[in-house]
Write a protein that holds these residues in place. Sequence first.
Motif, PDB file in Angstrom:
ATOM      1  N   ARG A 281       0.852  -1.299   0.009  1.00 38.97           N
ATOM      2  CA  ARG A 281       0.111  -0.272  -0.148  1.00 38.97           C
ATOM      3  C   ARG A 281       1.069   0.802  -0.113  1.00 38.97           C
ATOM      4  O   ARG A 281       1.956   1.567   1.122  1.00 38.97           O
ATOM      5  CB  ARG A 281      -0.794   0.241   1.411  1.00 38.97           C
ATOM      6  N   PRO A 282       0.732   2.270  -1.107  1.00 40.77           N
ATOM      7  CA  PRO A 282       1.662   3.477  -1.101  1.00 40.77           C
ATOM      8  C   PRO A 282       1.259   4.075   0.393  1.00 40.77           C
ATOM      9  O   PRO A 282      -0.113   4.490   0.333  1.00 40.77           O
ATOM     10  CB  PRO A 282       1.211   4.059  -2.885  1.00 40.77           C
ATOM     11  N   LEU A 283       2.258   4.654   1.004  1.00 39.54           N
ATOM     12  CA  LEU A 283       2.221   5.989   2.152  1.00 39.54           C
ATOM     13  C   LEU A 283       2.430   6.949   1.583  1.00 39.54           C
ATOM     14  O   LEU A 283       1.724   8.040   2.348  1.00 39.54           O
ATOM     15  CB  LEU A 283       2.850   5.360   3.810  1.00 39.54           C
ATOM     16  N   LEU A 284       3.158   7.330   0.995  1.00 34.95           N
ATOM     17  CA  LEU A 284       3.970   8.965   0.855  1.00 34.95           C
ATOM     18  C   LEU A 284       4.238   9.089  -0.582  1.00 34.95           C
ATOM     19  O   LEU A 284       4.833   8.102  -1.415  1.00 34.95           O
ATOM     20  CB  LEU A 284       5.200   9.218   1.345  1.00 34.95           C
ATOM     21  N   MET A 285       3.924   9.982  -1.135  1.00 33.54           N
ATOM     22  CA  MET A 285       5.161  10.014  -2.240  1.00 33.54           C
ATOM     23  C   MET A 285       5.638  11.475  -2.348  1.00 33.54           C
ATOM     24  O   MET A 285       5.441  12.852  -1.464  1.00 33.54           O
ATOM     25  CB  MET A 285       3.910  10.391  -3.461  1.00 33.54           C
ATOM     26  N   HIS A 286       7.002  11.190  -2.556  1.00 34.60           N
ATOM     27  CA  HIS A 286       8.406  12.620  -2.988  1.00 34.60           C
ATOM     28  C   HIS A 286       8.058  13.427  -4.130  1.00 34.60           C
ATOM     29  O   HIS A 286       8.973  12.100  -4.981  1.00 34.60           O
ATOM     30  CB  HIS A 286       9.222  12.028  -1.888  1.00 34.60           C
TER      31      HIS A 286
ATOM     32  N   LEU B 191       5.618  17.630  -2.663  1.00 35.54           N
ATOM     33  CA  LEU B 191       5.716  18.239  -3.545  1.00 35.54           C
ATOM     34  C   LEU B 191       6.291  19.868  -3.988  1.00 35.54           C
ATOM     35  O   LEU B 191       5.986  21.185  -3.625  1.00 35.54           O
ATOM     36  CB  LEU B 191       4.738  18.402  -4.933  1.00 35.54           C
ATOM     37  N   GLU B 192       8.002  19.389  -4.460  1.00 29.99           N
ATOM     38  CA  GLU B 192       8.271  20.642  -4.647  1.00 29.99           C
ATOM     39  C   GLU B 192       8.632  21.749  -5.683  1.00 29.99           C
ATOM     40  O   GLU B 192       8.858  20.400  -6.700  1.00 29.99           O
ATOM     41  CB  GLU B 192      10.213  20.756  -4.646  1.00 29.99           C
TER      42      GLU B 192
ATOM     43  N   ARG C 225      11.389  14.983 -10.254  1.00 35.46           N
ATOM     44  CA  ARG C 225      11.331  13.920  -9.350  1.00 35.46           C
ATOM     45  C   ARG C 225       9.978  13.150  -8.954  1.00 35.46           C
ATOM     46  O   ARG C 225       8.917  14.038  -8.496  1.00 35.46           O
ATOM     47  CB  ARG C 225      12.090  14.303  -8.415  1.00 35.46           C
ATOM     48  N   CYS C 226      10.342  11.662  -8.922  1.00 35.00           N
ATOM     49  CA  CYS C 226       8.695  11.274  -7.927  1.00 35.00           C
ATOM     50  C   CYS C 226       9.443   9.885  -7.594  1.00 35.00           C
ATOM     51  O   CYS C 226      10.299   8.619  -7.849  1.00 35.00           O
ATOM     52  CB  CYS C 226       8.133  10.570  -9.322  1.00 35.00           C
ATOM     53  N   GLU C 227       9.121   9.701  -6.036  1.00 41.41           N
ATOM     54  CA  GLU C 227       9.747   8.494  -5.515  1.00 41.41           C
ATOM     55  C   GLU C 227       7.760   8.029  -4.430  1.00 41.41           C
ATOM     56  O   GLU C 227       7.610   9.085  -4.190  1.00 41.41           O
ATOM     57  CB  GLU C 227      10.974   8.658  -4.631  1.00 41.41           C
TER      58      GLU C 227
END
Length: 332
Positions: free
Chosen positions: A143-148, A221-222, A234-236
């Motif tokens: 399950r995804p928890l965070l995205m940077h 999101l920067e 960038r995407c993590e």
Amino acid sequence: MTVRIGVIGTGAIGRDHIDRVTRRIRGASVTAVTDLDRALAEKSAGEAKVYPDGAALIASPEVDAVLVACSDAAHAEHVLTAIAAGKPVLCEKPLAVTPEDCLRIMAAEESHGSRLVQVGFMRRYDAGYREMHRVISAGDIGRPLLMHCAHRNRASRPDYTTEMAVLSSGVHEIDAARWLLSDEIVSTQVINPRSTRHRLPHLTDPQFMLFETASGIRIDLEVFVNCRYGYDIRCETVGEEGLLRLPDPARPELRASARIGTAIDQEWDDRFSAAFDAELQAWVDSVPTGRATGPSSWDGYAATAVATATVRAQQSGDVEQVNMRERPAFYA
Ligand code: ISE
């Protein structure tokens, strides 16, 4: 069948698409162009006929499908005219600058009875993003928890505004996050760090945006549009079972002068050139079927709803709720 395309707007992205259709896309040609600046349209026209305005271009029997690449504020008007004419339309992002206009487009499309609109969120056609989508959907990181995320431009144009960091730049990540996570963003906030000295005084840059989805995933999101060093996206995604990172574009590694390095793309059209090609080809292929396949008017609406709430958050400094309609069955 050769799909005869009419292009509305011959600024940078419009010219890029004309070139792409002419040189790289199978089964299509540009037969019509228009721009508020007629001289610019004439310069970009090549073999295509120049029309006085969008309405005349859309009505032309020599146009099977419409590509809207003019200024953001004029998107809705042309998309609505294309729908009224029953012609497929690829609209550059954003679909419209207000959620209300997006809803008008959805209502018109629904009365037409089938999807005619594709929105130009081309990250969905980038190989790296597509692989991320596949891996997340397969459950490989749990399950995804965070995205940077980060969206960095080398330098902004003088007319670029603080709001555009959301409406023009961050909107790409807003769409990509919704798509990758299969979730809707429900709240948004903007926090401003110290600004770079390389910006014009009217601009807040960089900005740090924080989103929350319906299922509780947090996305940061920067947006930094004067980062100086290049175009860097960038995407993590951090999940319960693993972490997934958007790959950098494949560039050869140079070893010289006691250093190891790879080139960094400088502009969006270098970084996403292959994605734009794939997007245009998918759209052209969908035209004879009478049913658009890519990002829909619903996706355009959702992105604009989140972006509008984020502009509110820029101004208020508070956490703002995103007020979105239920997704109609038509866009299921
Ligand atoms: C522009 O409109 C784009 O779509 C680019 O991808 C983005 O990086 C840039 O900041 C926007 O202004």
